[in-house]
Scaffold this active site. Sequence first.
Site, PDB file in Angstrom:
ATOM      1  N   ASP A   1       0.847  -1.185   0.000  1.00 40.66           N
ATOM      2  CA  ASP A   1       0.000   0.000   0.000  1.00 40.66           C
ATOM      3  C   ASP A   1       0.889   1.244   0.000  1.00 40.66           C
ATOM      4  O   ASP A   1       1.747   1.374  -0.876  1.00 40.66           O
ATOM      5  CB  ASP A   1      -0.962  -0.066   1.192  1.00 40.66           C
TER       6      ASP A   1
ATOM      7  N   HIS B   1      -7.643  -6.441   0.995  1.00 39.90           N
ATOM      8  CA  HIS B   1      -6.529  -5.501   0.833  1.00 39.90           C
ATOM      9  C   HIS B   1      -5.397  -5.720   1.829  1.00 39.90           C
ATOM     10  O   HIS B   1      -4.226  -5.618   1.462  1.00 39.90           O
ATOM     11  CB  HIS B   1      -7.048  -4.070   0.941  1.00 39.90           C
TER      12      HIS B   1
END
Length: 290
Positions: free
Chosen positions: A104, A266
């Site tokens: 990320d 995620h």
Amino acid sequence: MFTGFTLDHIDVGDVVLRVRHGGEGPPVLLLHGHPRTHVTWHAVAERLAPFHTVVCPDMRGYGQSGKPEPADDHSPHSKRAVAADGAELMRLLGHERFAVMGHDRGGPAALRLALDHPERVAALALGDTVPISEHLRRCDERFATAWWHWFFFAQPDKPERAILADPAAWYGGTPEHMGPEAWDDYQKAIHDPAVVRGMLEDYRAGLTVDRAHEDADRAAGRRVDCPLLVMWSTEDDLLELYPDLDAIWREWSAGEPRMVPIHSGHHMAEEAPGEVAGALRAFFTEVGWV
């Protein structure tokens, strides 16, 4: 959590980083994403520790690491600054050459480390990321709708007020897949106004100074020289936005990137730590970082 690891606070220059490190073998630096701290890696780190020395810091602005004062150009929160922190942290721990994994927001920081300090980075692994400049160069209504928070976070003052009104509701998450200690650490972080400001400055830097640095890399033809592994979460939306993910990373890599799906949402390090650690181990073995 982090069995056998040491918790330190290490001065790397203009900030002090909270960091856990342990294990033995060729060193690996793990950089977390937003809105997590280094504890997101605990289950991955413990799986890697029998084979690698694993170093997990809170990035500047996040968790319990130092919070530089914001600047008009956002450079104190730039990925270049985060990369310099990582390079110095590893030097102080005795690791002149190391592998790095970034997930990320840690992904562009890890990319910056490989571009700014190529002599230090033996292998680069990335999760759920493309270069910031690629996001912005390709930005369309799909990206602006799905990742609208990038542009909201860039606004002055209002994002802090919105998030701090109810951080738990804003960021969500559950203790079930994080584990109780990681959950507690995460909750302390997102309820700290200084952390929220630091995390937002990360995004403000992304739209300004970070993009400028990446545009300069592209213009100069700079690419990742070391082996590159790219992972993505199959239950996230990155591949929907960028079905040519492999082509994007070919443009940024001097070699052929390894592309590996991770079957999770995620937060892959929390939801599929065994799969993430296994992909890293296979990659490091393949490229000789063993």
